[in-house]
Every structure is written in structure tokens, then in C-alpha cells.
Design a protein around this motif. Structure first.
Motif, PDB file in Angstrom:
ATOM      1  N   ILE A 130     -11.724 -12.294 -47.558  1.00 22.96           N
ATOM      2  CA  ILE A 130     -11.220 -13.216 -48.572  1.00 22.96           C
ATOM      3  C   ILE A 130      -9.736 -12.937 -48.726  1.00 22.96           C
ATOM      4  O   ILE A 130      -9.340 -11.859 -49.192  1.00 22.96           O
ATOM      5  CB  ILE A 130     -11.919 -13.034 -49.942  1.00 22.96           C
ATOM      6  N   ASP A 131      -8.891 -13.893 -48.339  1.00 22.04           N
ATOM      7  CA  ASP A 131      -7.450 -13.651 -48.260  1.00 22.04           C
ATOM      8  C   ASP A 131      -6.658 -14.757 -48.978  1.00 22.04           C
ATOM      9  O   ASP A 131      -6.502 -15.845 -48.437  1.00 22.04           O
ATOM     10  CB  ASP A 131      -7.051 -13.584 -46.770  1.00 22.04           C
ATOM     11  N   PRO A 132      -6.127 -14.500 -50.199  1.00 26.73           N
ATOM     12  CA  PRO A 132      -6.308 -13.303 -51.021  1.00 26.73           C
ATOM     13  C   PRO A 132      -7.284 -13.561 -52.166  1.00 26.73           C
ATOM     14  O   PRO A 132      -7.468 -14.693 -52.599  1.00 26.73           O
ATOM     15  CB  PRO A 132      -4.896 -13.074 -51.568  1.00 26.73           C
ATOM     16  N   ILE A 133      -7.883 -12.502 -52.687  1.00 25.95           N
ATOM     17  CA  ILE A 133      -8.781 -12.614 -53.847  1.00 25.95           C
ATOM     18  C   ILE A 133      -7.963 -12.978 -55.088  1.00 25.95           C
ATOM     19  O   ILE A 133      -8.492 -13.487 -56.082  1.00 25.95           O
ATOM     20  CB  ILE A 133      -9.544 -11.289 -54.066  1.00 25.95           C
ATOM     21  N   THR A 134      -6.655 -12.752 -55.022  1.00 25.48           N
ATOM     22  CA  THR A 134      -5.745 -13.066 -56.128  1.00 25.48           C
ATOM     23  C   THR A 134      -5.922 -14.497 -56.616  1.00 25.48           C
ATOM     24  O   THR A 134      -5.918 -14.766 -57.814  1.00 25.48           O
ATOM     25  CB  THR A 134      -4.279 -12.884 -55.672  1.00 25.48           C
ATOM     26  N   MET A 135      -6.092 -15.437 -55.678  1.00 26.97           N
ATOM     27  CA  MET A 135      -6.210 -16.850 -56.032  1.00 26.97           C
ATOM     28  C   MET A 135      -7.453 -17.111 -56.859  1.00 26.97           C
ATOM     29  O   MET A 135      -7.462 -17.969 -57.738  1.00 26.97           O
ATOM     30  CB  MET A 135      -6.219 -17.705 -54.754  1.00 26.97           C
ATOM     31  N   LEU A 166     -11.016  -7.628 -48.857  1.00 24.67           N
ATOM     32  CA  LEU A 166     -10.287  -8.483 -49.780  1.00 24.67           C
ATOM     33  C   LEU A 166      -8.816  -8.126 -49.729  1.00 24.67           C
ATOM     34  O   LEU A 166      -8.470  -6.947 -49.627  1.00 24.67           O
ATOM     35  CB  LEU A 166     -10.790  -8.284 -51.218  1.00 24.67           C
ATOM     36  N   THR A 167      -7.936  -9.113 -49.800  1.00 24.12           N
ATOM     37  CA  THR A 167      -6.518  -8.819 -49.925  1.00 24.12           C
ATOM     38  C   THR A 167      -6.063  -9.221 -51.321  1.00 24.12           C
ATOM     39  O   THR A 167      -6.639 -10.109 -51.952  1.00 24.12           O
ATOM     40  CB  THR A 167      -5.659  -9.560 -48.876  1.00 24.12           C
ATOM     41  N   SER A 168      -5.029  -8.549 -51.822  1.00 24.62           N
ATOM     42  CA  SER A 168      -4.505  -8.865 -53.146  1.00 24.62           C
ATOM     43  C   SER A 168      -3.004  -8.630 -53.191  1.00 24.62           C
ATOM     44  O   SER A 168      -2.510  -7.623 -52.693  1.00 24.62           O
ATOM     45  CB  SER A 168      -5.182  -8.018 -54.222  1.00 24.62           C
ATOM     46  N   GLU A 169      -2.287  -9.575 -53.801  1.00 22.21           N
ATOM     47  CA  GLU A 169      -0.849  -9.439 -53.967  1.00 22.21           C
ATOM     48  C   GLU A 169      -0.495  -8.847 -55.324  1.00 22.21           C
ATOM     49  O   GLU A 169       0.651  -8.493 -55.564  1.00 22.21           O
ATOM     50  CB  GLU A 169      -0.167 -10.805 -53.799  1.00 22.21           C
ATOM     51  N   LEU A 170      -1.474  -8.776 -56.205  1.00 21.29           N
ATOM     52  CA  LEU A 170      -1.200  -8.228 -57.536  1.00 21.29           C
ATOM     53  C   LEU A 170      -1.040  -6.720 -57.453  1.00 21.29           C
ATOM     54  O   LEU A 170      -1.862  -6.031 -56.855  1.00 21.29           O
ATOM     55  CB  LEU A 170      -2.341  -8.576 -58.493  1.00 21.29           C
ATOM     56  N   GLN A 171       0.019  -6.207 -58.041  1.00 23.24           N
ATOM     57  CA  GLN A 171       0.243  -4.760 -58.035  1.00 23.24           C
ATOM     58  C   GLN A 171      -0.731  -4.053 -58.975  1.00 23.24           C
ATOM     59  O   GLN A 171      -1.131  -2.932 -58.743  1.00 23.24           O
ATOM     60  CB  GLN A 171       1.689  -4.458 -58.437  1.00 23.24           C
ATOM     61  N   GLN A 172      -1.120  -4.754 -60.054  1.00 27.51           N
ATOM     62  CA  GLN A 172      -2.101  -4.195 -60.972  1.00 27.51           C
ATOM     63  C   GLN A 172      -3.470  -4.788 -60.657  1.00 27.51           C
ATOM     64  O   GLN A 172      -3.760  -5.919 -61.006  1.00 27.51           O
ATOM     65  CB  GLN A 172      -1.718  -4.510 -62.430  1.00 27.51           C
ATOM     66  N   THR A 173      -4.286  -4.047 -59.939  1.00 26.77           N
ATOM     67  CA  THR A 173      -5.619  -4.532 -59.552  1.00 26.77           C
ATOM     68  C   THR A 173      -6.670  -3.539 -60.039  1.00 26.77           C
ATOM     69  O   THR A 173      -7.515  -3.074 -59.281  1.00 26.77           O
ATOM     70  CB  THR A 173      -5.719  -4.701 -58.020  1.00 26.77           C
TER      71      THR A 173
END
Length: 234
Positions: A130-135, A166-173
Motif C-alpha cells: 500500500i503506497d502510501p498508507i498516508t492517503m 506500507l509506505t508513509s510520508e508522515l514523520q509522526q506515525t
């Protein structure tokens, strides 16, 4: 099962993981834009394809056509029949066409779980990206609600015996890092005026691991991790 490892497709990263990932678990790759999260995820996907596995890749930010072109430059063939690419990006055309992909995969974790289960009706996938889970996270306003849904997602994927990246761009995860089995962090550094990139494993349940910050590069053939070097910060 615990002794079985599956390759990330990046030899240096496998070495840092003491042989690779433990199958049937969910892992998080986090980092700022441009650090190579999608490239790492694609290595993981193509390693599965090369191993004769079926792979499901859900792209929520980069349109599928762009992804195919970019990855082809690195030597990745996204047209392999074992590789299923779902374009769930919220583009204008999709809203006009009332395409169900975005609504199914990006409008909350519950809908994404249902959409993945639907894909499993046609074939079994041993690897899911899932790229990214951020969305997906951005669609959920209540933290507790998201935490419960995310935990349900992890449990569901585990029951389906799929290894998930999973990928995430959020620094706070915080929520994701707490619940997943492993976290791989990608960072950029300015060292004496030169831009350097480093990879570090901050969590890996069920195994020992190399927690040092190791340098990596994005080359014409994808990501290369130098597991025998250390980034020395000034």
C-alpha cells in the motif's frame, strides 16, 4: 515459520534484517518525499514476482502510468502477469468516470480491507503493498477510530497469510509504528554540503537486526544498501 525469511529484493537490506522479512506480517517504510520509499516497495514486489508469487500493489499517490514508466527505467517489469497494479489515485478523470477504485481503496481502511478481500476472490496474493498508507489515514478524522481500523487491517492481512509493506510520508506515525511488526526508516542528511541518504531499522519483532544507520543510493538499477558502511554524522 519464524525461521523462514523472505527477501526484500535488496541484498544489503536483507543483511540488515538478518536474512529478510518474517512472512505473514505487516511492515512500515517511512521517510520524506524523495527518499525512495516507492523504489524500496517495488524491489519487495518484484522479488515476490521473481519467486513465483502473486503480488498486489495499490498506488494511492503516483498514477499507475507514471509508475510504470519510472520503474521501467530501473529495470522493473510491471506488466508481469503475477503483478497486479491497482491505481487508486484520486485524479480528476476518476471522479468524472466515477471509478470505484479510489472509493474502495482510499476512502478509509474498512473499505480498503473489503477491496483487498475482493481481489483475493480471484487469486491469492502473498505480498501486498500500500503506497502510501498516508492517503488512507487522511480520510479518518478520529485517532481512536483509525487505530481500531488499522489493527483490524493488520489482523485481517495476517489471517490471509500475506506479507504487507506500507509506505508513509508522515514523520509522526505513532499508531502505525506501534502496531506493525517492523519499521524501516529512510532519511536524508546534509553532510559537509553533500546530500547523503541513510536507512535504519528501528523495529523488527521476532528477530535481531542491525540498528545502525547505513548509507544507500538510488541507482539505474534501483536501491543499493551498503550494509557494511555506517553514516557518520558531524
Amino acid at each position: 515459520m519464524e525461521n523462514t525469511r523472505i527477501s526484500t529484493g535488496i541484498p544489503g537490506l536483507d543483511a540488515m534484517l538478518n536474512g529478510g522479512l518474517i512472512p505473514g506480517r505487516t511492515y512500515l517504510v517511512k521517510g520524506a518525499p524523495g527518499t525512495g520509499k516507492t523504489t524500496l516497495a517495488m524491489h519487495f514486489a518484484m522479488a515476490g514476482v521473481a519467486n513465483g508469487e502473486n503480488v498486489l500493489y495499490v498506488t494511492l499517490e503516483e498514477p499507475a502510468d507514471n509508475l510504470r514508466v519510472d520503474m521501467a527505467r530501473l529495470g522493473f517489469d510491471l506488466n508481469n502477469p503475477r503483478f497486479t497494479l491497482i491505481d487508486a489515485t484520486p485524479t480528476a478523470d476518476r471522479y468524472v468516470l466515477v471509478d470505484s477504485f479510489f472509493e474502495s481503496f482510499a476512502d478509509g481502511i474498512e473499505k480498503m480491507i473489503a477491496a483487498i478481500k475482493e481481489q483475493f476472490r480471484f487469486k491469492y496474493y502473498s505480498r501486498i503493498i500500500i503506497d502510501p498508507i498516508t492517503m488512507v489515514k487522511l480520510t479518518t478524522t478520529k485517532e481512536l477510530e483509525y487505530r481500531r481500523a488499522f489493527l483490524t487491517f493488520i489482523k485481517t492481512m495476517s489471517r490471509m497469510k500475506a506479507t504487507v509493506l506500507l509506505t508513509s510520508e508522515l514523520q509522526q506515525t505513532d499508531v502505525e509504528e506501534y502496531l506493525v511488526s517492523g519499521v524501516i526508516e529512510l532519511k536524508m542528511f546534509d553532510i559537509h554540503g553533500n546530500l547523503s541518504m541513510g536507512i535504519r531499522i528501528t523495529k523488527f519483532r521476532g528477530s535481531g537486526f542491525d540498528g545502525s544507520m547505513r548509507p544507500y543510493e538510488i541507482t539505474d538499477h534501483g536501491m543499493v544498501v551498503f550494509h557494511d558502511r555506517v553514516i557518520s554524522l558531524p
